[in-house]
Design a protein around this motif. Structure first.
Motif, PDB file in Angstrom:
ATOM      1  N   PRO A 129     -45.571 -52.748   2.374  1.00 47.91           N
ATOM      2  CA  PRO A 129     -44.597 -53.567   3.100  1.00 47.91           C
ATOM      3  C   PRO A 129     -43.196 -52.965   3.094  1.00 47.91           C
ATOM      4  O   PRO A 129     -42.488 -53.016   4.102  1.00 47.91           O
ATOM      5  CB  PRO A 129     -44.649 -54.898   2.358  1.00 47.91           C
ATOM      6  CG  PRO A 129     -46.048 -54.967   1.820  1.00 47.91           C
ATOM      7  CD  PRO A 129     -46.382 -53.560   1.446  1.00 47.91           C
ATOM      8  N   GLN A 130     -42.822 -52.363   1.978  1.00 45.16           N
ATOM      9  CA  GLN A 130     -41.482 -51.762   1.912  1.00 45.16           C
ATOM     10  C   GLN A 130     -41.353 -50.584   2.870  1.00 45.16           C
ATOM     11  O   GLN A 130     -40.319 -50.410   3.519  1.00 45.16           O
ATOM     12  CB  GLN A 130     -41.172 -51.310   0.472  1.00 45.16           C
ATOM     13  CG  GLN A 130     -40.935 -52.436  -0.524  1.00 45.16           C
ATOM     14  CD  GLN A 130     -42.211 -53.170  -0.892  1.00 45.16           C
ATOM     15  OE1 GLN A 130     -43.324 -52.608  -0.799  1.00 45.16           O
ATOM     16  NE2 GLN A 130     -42.084 -54.424  -1.307  1.00 45.16           N
TER      17      GLN A 130
ATOM     18  N   GLY B  86     -48.144 -63.119   7.093  1.00 42.10           N
ATOM     19  CA  GLY B  86     -47.235 -63.047   5.955  1.00 42.10           C
ATOM     20  C   GLY B  86     -46.235 -64.171   5.835  1.00 42.10           C
ATOM     21  O   GLY B  86     -45.584 -64.313   4.798  1.00 42.10           O
TER      22      GLY B  86
ATOM     23  N   ASP C 151     -43.027 -66.326   5.613  1.00 42.50           N
ATOM     24  CA  ASP C 151     -41.645 -66.008   5.244  1.00 42.50           C
ATOM     25  C   ASP C 151     -41.533 -64.685   4.503  1.00 42.50           C
ATOM     26  O   ASP C 151     -40.454 -64.078   4.441  1.00 42.50           O
ATOM     27  CB  ASP C 151     -41.058 -67.123   4.374  1.00 42.50           C
ATOM     28  CG  ASP C 151     -40.907 -68.431   5.154  1.00 42.50           C
ATOM     29  OD1 ASP C 151     -40.873 -68.365   6.397  1.00 42.50           O
ATOM     30  OD2 ASP C 151     -40.836 -69.495   4.512  1.00 42.50           O
ATOM     31  N   LEU C 152     -42.653 -64.197   3.943  1.00 42.03           N
ATOM     32  CA  LEU C 152     -42.604 -62.937   3.204  1.00 42.03           C
ATOM     33  C   LEU C 152     -42.256 -61.761   4.118  1.00 42.03           C
ATOM     34  O   LEU C 152     -41.658 -60.776   3.674  1.00 42.03           O
ATOM     35  CB  LEU C 152     -43.940 -62.681   2.509  1.00 42.03           C
ATOM     36  CG  LEU C 152     -44.291 -63.636   1.359  1.00 42.03           C
ATOM     37  CD1 LEU C 152     -45.680 -63.309   0.814  1.00 42.03           C
ATOM     38  CD2 LEU C 152     -43.246 -63.527   0.249  1.00 42.03           C
TER      39      LEU C 152
ATOM     40  N   ALA D 241     -38.605 -61.743   4.410  1.00 38.67           N
ATOM     41  CA  ALA D 241     -38.020 -61.396   3.117  1.00 38.67           C
ATOM     42  C   ALA D 241     -38.047 -59.896   2.870  1.00 38.67           C
ATOM     43  O   ALA D 241     -37.049 -59.314   2.407  1.00 38.67           O
ATOM     44  CB  ALA D 241     -38.765 -62.131   2.004  1.00 38.67           C
ATOM     45  N   VAL D 242     -39.170 -59.245   3.201  1.00 39.28           N
ATOM     46  CA  VAL D 242     -39.256 -57.808   2.939  1.00 39.28           C
ATOM     47  C   VAL D 242     -38.353 -57.031   3.888  1.00 39.28           C
ATOM     48  O   VAL D 242     -37.780 -55.995   3.519  1.00 39.28           O
ATOM     49  CB  VAL D 242     -40.727 -57.321   3.022  1.00 39.28           C
ATOM     50  CG1 VAL D 242     -41.225 -57.281   4.448  1.00 39.28           C
ATOM     51  CG2 VAL D 242     -40.873 -55.957   2.380  1.00 39.28           C
TER      52      VAL D 242
ATOM     53  N   GLN E  48     -34.835 -57.305   2.577  1.00 43.45           N
ATOM     54  CA  GLN E  48     -34.612 -56.462   1.404  1.00 43.45           C
ATOM     55  C   GLN E  48     -34.072 -55.096   1.807  1.00 43.45           C
ATOM     56  O   GLN E  48     -33.306 -54.468   1.068  1.00 43.45           O
ATOM     57  CB  GLN E  48     -35.909 -56.294   0.618  1.00 43.45           C
ATOM     58  CG  GLN E  48     -36.344 -57.517  -0.166  1.00 43.45           C
ATOM     59  CD  GLN E  48     -37.659 -57.294  -0.878  1.00 43.45           C
ATOM     60  OE1 GLN E  48     -38.203 -56.183  -0.881  1.00 43.45           O
ATOM     61  NE2 GLN E  48     -38.186 -58.354  -1.482  1.00 43.45           N
TER      62      GLN E  48
END
Length: 458
Positions: free
Chosen positions: A334-335, A360, A362-363, A366-367, A370
């Motif tokens: 994901p990153q 996914g 909200d994830l 979020a990623v 980041q």
């Protein structure tokens, strides 16, 4: 004349490579060592001059398919194979084959390309082995008794009755009656202990060719146009590379690549080629769309990342878009895919990053945040199936409102496998999904919002 045995080192593709790599003194010494007969025979020793894709493969095969770009040397390979089949050690000695079928799209093409062409059988044959053309009977006759008959793919029934121990089939991929002609040829290819055939063609999405390529007794060699560049005009190579490089048409006609395309695809190869553009205009809005994979390991689906720009000024019916880049990744964490998406966002000056969040939630946001917390982000959720979402986007292509830059081969390969029945390729069409999300955000969704008040008035 006796044919001398001249070999080349196994690490080089051909005698031409070997000679070209030698110092001038060695070349002169090599030629000086040859007798008069060897000098006369040297131009006709195809084993010495042939490139790797022009050499018959080893092993027990029935059909050898030579796929190649335009000018890659397919015709020469076919003509030389016929020679090797019918000629014996001496001009009057019999070869492996005595009855050959020469099959082209038309009789004219058999005569002008396969027989009389610059790389045809007559041009490749040494004077003491050159067959004579009998125009009335449409056949070549060798002094050792071998005969090659000409047939047209427009008249497959002419192949009923004759029988052969070898056949050369040219440009099968473009035949209008490919199925009937090929079937009739197979019934006639029945002489000798192991009759063989060679197919020389630039590949096209042809059901018969696909079937031949998948047969267990078929072997394949292939080469791009550039493989034969020593015998092609430099201006031709520069022009076709400039005009067709990075396009589906170029991959087929120049690289000799067999491109798949499903029957009933939402996007056809012709539709995509019609959308091709070289110059990129100014856009008033750019979107990066992301279709994240469920997981992030090597076996997971791709993460679709597609960049699209659009001009959305003026009437809705005049809005248009251009696919600018495909930055999709496979097996990325994901990153990593989030970093790639954000990098594309900044590189293309995007106005928004759109990502599907069915898997996914909200994830996904979020990623992405980041990597860059200031990205203009919008999550989208699929409420309909892939086909239902894709059909309105395909309609934009039919209307000529979407363009493609070059270099989108992987995306385009997925597009031509997306049908009303679903995706007919391997895995998931993540690149197409990302494309659909981008165009839905840029044009379809915004157009619907623009038109909604007017529709309510009606």
């Amino acid at each position: 004349m006796a044919m001398p045995s001249i070999s080349t080192p196994p690490d080089l593709r051909s005698g031409a490579d070997w000679l070209a790599s030698r110092p001038q003194a060695q070349i002169e010494a090599f030629l000086a060592d040859l007798g008069e007969n060897a000098i006369l025979a040297l131009p006709y020793l195809f084993d010495f001059w042939a490139m790797e894709h022009q050499r018959p493969p080893q092993g027990d095969w029935k059909t050898w398919v030579i796929l190649g770009g335009r000018g890659a040397g397919k015709t020469r390979a076919g003509a030389e194979w016929v020679r090797a089949e019918v000629e014996g050690p001496k001009p009057l000695d019999r070869g492996r084959a005595q009855r050959v079928a020469l099959v082209g799209e038309t009789i004219d093409q058999v005569r002008e390309v396969m027989v009389f062409g610059d790389s045809g059988i007559l041009a490749c044959s040494p004077p003491d082995r050159r067959p004579r053309w009998e125009a009335g009977r449409k056949q070549l006759v060798w002094s050792n008794g071998a005969v090659a008959q000409a047939f047209s793919a427009f008249d497959p029934d002419r192949l009923r009755g004759p029988q052969f121990d070898a056949a050369w089939v040219d440009e099968l991929a473009k035949w209008k009656k490919a199925r009937a002609t090929w079937d009739m040829l197979q019934f006639g290819l029945r002489l000798g202990s192991s009759p063989r055939q060679v197919v020389t063609t630039t590949p096209q999405n042809n059901a018969v060719l696909r079937e031949i390529l998948g047969a267990p007794a078929t072997v394949v060699t292939s080469a791009p146009t550039w493989a034969n560049r020593a015998y092609l005009a430099r201006s031709f190579l520069e022009e076709v590379r400039s005009k067709y490089g990075g396009t589906r048409l170029g991959r087929q006609e120049l690289e000799g690549e067999m491109l798949r395309e499903s029957d009933g695809a939402l996007w056809s190869g012709a539709m995509i080629e019609a959308a091709r553009v070289d110059a990129i205009e100014e856009f008033d809005r750019v979107v990066v769309a992301v279709d994240p994979p469920v997981s992030g390991h090597q076996r997971s689906d791709e993460c679709g990342i597609v960049v699209v720009g659009a001009v959305t000024k003026g009437p809705v019916g005049e809005w248009r878009a251009c696919v600018l880049a495909d930055e999709s990744l496979r097996g990325a964490s994901p990153q990593k895919w989030a970093a790639a998406a954000v990098r594309a966002y900044h590189e293309y000056g995007a106005d928004r990053l759109v990502a599907e969040v069915n898997q996914g939630g909200d994830l996904v946001e979020a990623v992405v945040r980041q990597i860059d917390p200031l990205v203009s982000y919008r999550g989208v959720r699929a409420s309909r199936g892939k086909v239902a979402r894709a059909e309105p986007v395909a309609a934009l292509y039919e209307q000529g409102r979407v363009r493609h830059v070059r270099g989108l081969a992987a995306l385009e390969d997925q597009m031509v496998l997306m049908t009303s029945r679903g995706f007919e390729g391997r895995g998931s069409p993540d690149r197409v999904d990302a494309l659909v999300w981008a165009l839905s955000d840029l044009i379809i969704g915004r157009a619907a919002a623009r038109l909604a008040p007017r529709l309510r008035e009606l």
